[in-house]
Design a protein around this motif. Structure first.
Motif, PDB file in Angstrom:
ATOM      1  N   SER A 169       0.839  -1.183   0.000  1.00  0.00           N
ATOM      2  CA  SER A 169       0.000   0.000   0.000  1.00  0.00           C
ATOM      3  C   SER A 169       0.882   1.244   0.000  1.00  0.00           C
ATOM      4  N   TYR A 198     -10.660   3.907   1.533  1.00  0.00           N
ATOM      5  CA  TYR A 198     -11.435   2.753   1.097  1.00  0.00           C
ATOM      6  C   TYR A 198     -12.331   2.335   2.258  1.00  0.00           C
ATOM      7  N   ASN A 232     -12.939   1.466  -4.747  1.00  0.00           N
ATOM      8  CA  ASN A 232     -12.198   1.198  -5.975  1.00  0.00           C
ATOM      9  C   ASN A 232     -10.953   2.080  -5.975  1.00  0.00           C
ATOM     10  N   SER A 233      -9.792   1.467  -6.117  1.00  0.00           N
ATOM     11  CA  SER A 233      -8.554   2.233  -6.021  1.00  0.00           C
ATOM     12  C   SER A 233      -8.366   3.199  -7.180  1.00  0.00           C
ATOM     13  N   GLU A 234      -8.940   2.890  -8.339  1.00  0.00           N
ATOM     14  CA  GLU A 234      -8.864   3.836  -9.455  1.00  0.00           C
ATOM     15  C   GLU A 234      -9.608   5.121  -9.130  1.00  0.00           C
ATOM     16  N   ARG A 237      -7.485   7.137  -6.793  1.00  0.00           N
ATOM     17  CA  ARG A 237      -6.356   7.733  -7.514  1.00  0.00           C
ATOM     18  C   ARG A 237      -6.794   8.958  -8.306  1.00  0.00           C
ATOM     19  N   MET A 249      -3.732   3.597  -1.341  1.00  0.00           N
ATOM     20  CA  MET A 249      -4.141   2.662  -2.390  1.00  0.00           C
ATOM     21  C   MET A 249      -3.036   1.634  -2.633  1.00  0.00           C
ATOM     22  N   SER A 253      -2.058   0.498  -8.484  1.00  0.00           N
ATOM     23  CA  SER A 253      -2.904   1.584  -8.959  1.00  0.00           C
ATOM     24  C   SER A 253      -2.136   2.898  -9.060  1.00  0.00           C
ATOM     25  N   PHE A 276      -4.503  -3.184   2.566  1.00  0.00           N
ATOM     26  CA  PHE A 276      -4.694  -4.069   1.418  1.00  0.00           C
ATOM     27  C   PHE A 276      -3.749  -5.258   1.582  1.00  0.00           C
TER      28      PHE A 276
END
Length: 311
Positions: A169, A198, A232-234, A237, A249, A253, A276
């Motif tokens: 992470s 998250y 969602n990590s996108e 970002r 994240m 990503s 994560f």
């Protein structure tokens, strides 16, 4: 029933077993690559031949009757043996071929997996890949997947797993945000920042860190808050790229935008932990025979991801 008439129903019996596995006409038809109408017709023909109801239909799903379940139970082993025997014969060919159904998390698949799959297909033109992008943990056997790519701390003991690469992470933000809001010097400083996180539960979000230098102190957990939480990590970002705050994240990503200098690491002397998983795995259901296409794909992914996502 005469032998000739029974042999004409072998395909029908196989379709019934797929229907039992998938739980709906739509899903079974998609698995077999046929229309829903064709699927329904075959089952109706089988019921007429058997002179008994095999499937009880509802508006949302199907359920086998006692007679239908008995047919599936009695023929399942034979169809599985046929499938394995055919796969072994097919693998005698020099080049791997056939369909490989893969499921993978959305963000990881879009950013890292798809380019590797495109390269693999150039090397193995006889292989076809069906990719399911989903963060839902699928039941591989019942849903018909040959391989799952998982970002997990521990793969299930009931499956065969290959470690593809490590991952970690990272805490990131834009330089503009840090100039305006100030750069955190310790994890505790994050409490005064807009943290893009998250969502894990209904509890107050918290991030845990440990010093990269073993002599640098103890592990610390700090509560964080922010205007945006996304699973969602996108999304995290992209929000960080607008200067909205500090985001935590997976490195896969953040890799590209860190290399481009669009985002920078925050608290580089501290390692985020527990947010994560720390490895990417390829997982397949246990089977006595593994198609060469699956084996070749796993080998390709292990080679392509061997370096991880560090900078």
């Amino acid at each position: 029933m005469e032998t000739e008439k029974i042999s004409a129903l072998w395909t029908h019996l196989h379709w019934l077993s797929v229907l039992a596995q998938q739980g709906s006409y739509t899903a079974a038809a998609a698995r077999l690559g046929v229309s829903k109408a064709a699927m329904s017709q075959r089952i109706a023909e089988l019921e007429r031949a058997a002179k008994v109801t095999l499937v009880q239909r509802t508006t949302r799903s199907v359920r086998l009757t006692e007679a239908g379940q008995r047919l599936v139970d009695d023929t399942r082993a034979s169809f599985e043996q046929i499938e394995q025997s055919f796969a072994q014969v097919r693998d005698l060919a020099e080049q791997p071929g056939g369909l490989v159904r893969v499921t993978a998390p959305v963000a990881f698949a879009r950013q890292q997996l798809v380019p590797l799959l495109a390269e693999f297909l150039k090397n193995y033109p006889d292989v076809r890949i069906e990719l399911d992008l989903s963060d839902r943990l699928s039941a591989l056997t019942t849903e018909g997947f040959d391989l799952a790519i998982r970002h997990t701390a521990r793969p299930p003991d009931t499956h065969v797993a290959w470690a593809l690469c490590p991952t970690e992470s990272v805490l990131v933000a834009t330089r503009a945000y840090l100039r305006k809001q100030g750069e955190p010097q310790t994890p505790a400083d994050l409490q005064s920042h807009n943290c893009l996180h998250y969502p894990r539960s209904q509890d107050t979000p918290a991030w845990t860190f440990e010093p990269r230098d073993p002599q640098g102190g103890e592990r610390i957990t700090v509560p964080v808050s922010g205007h945006l939480a996304a699973n969602n990590s996108e999304a995290l970002r992209e929000a960080a790229l607008t200067g909205a705050g500090i985001a935590l994240m997976p490195d896969f990503s953040a890799q590209a935008v860190l290399r481009q200098g669009k985002l920078v690491r925050v608290l580089p002397n501290w390692r985020p932990v527990g947010a994560f998983a720390e490895a990417i795995y390829a997982i397949r259901p246990y089977a006595p025979h593994v198609p060469r296409a699956v084996t070749a794909l796993v080998a390709h992914l292990r080679q392509g991801l061997a370096g991880g996502f560090g900078l």
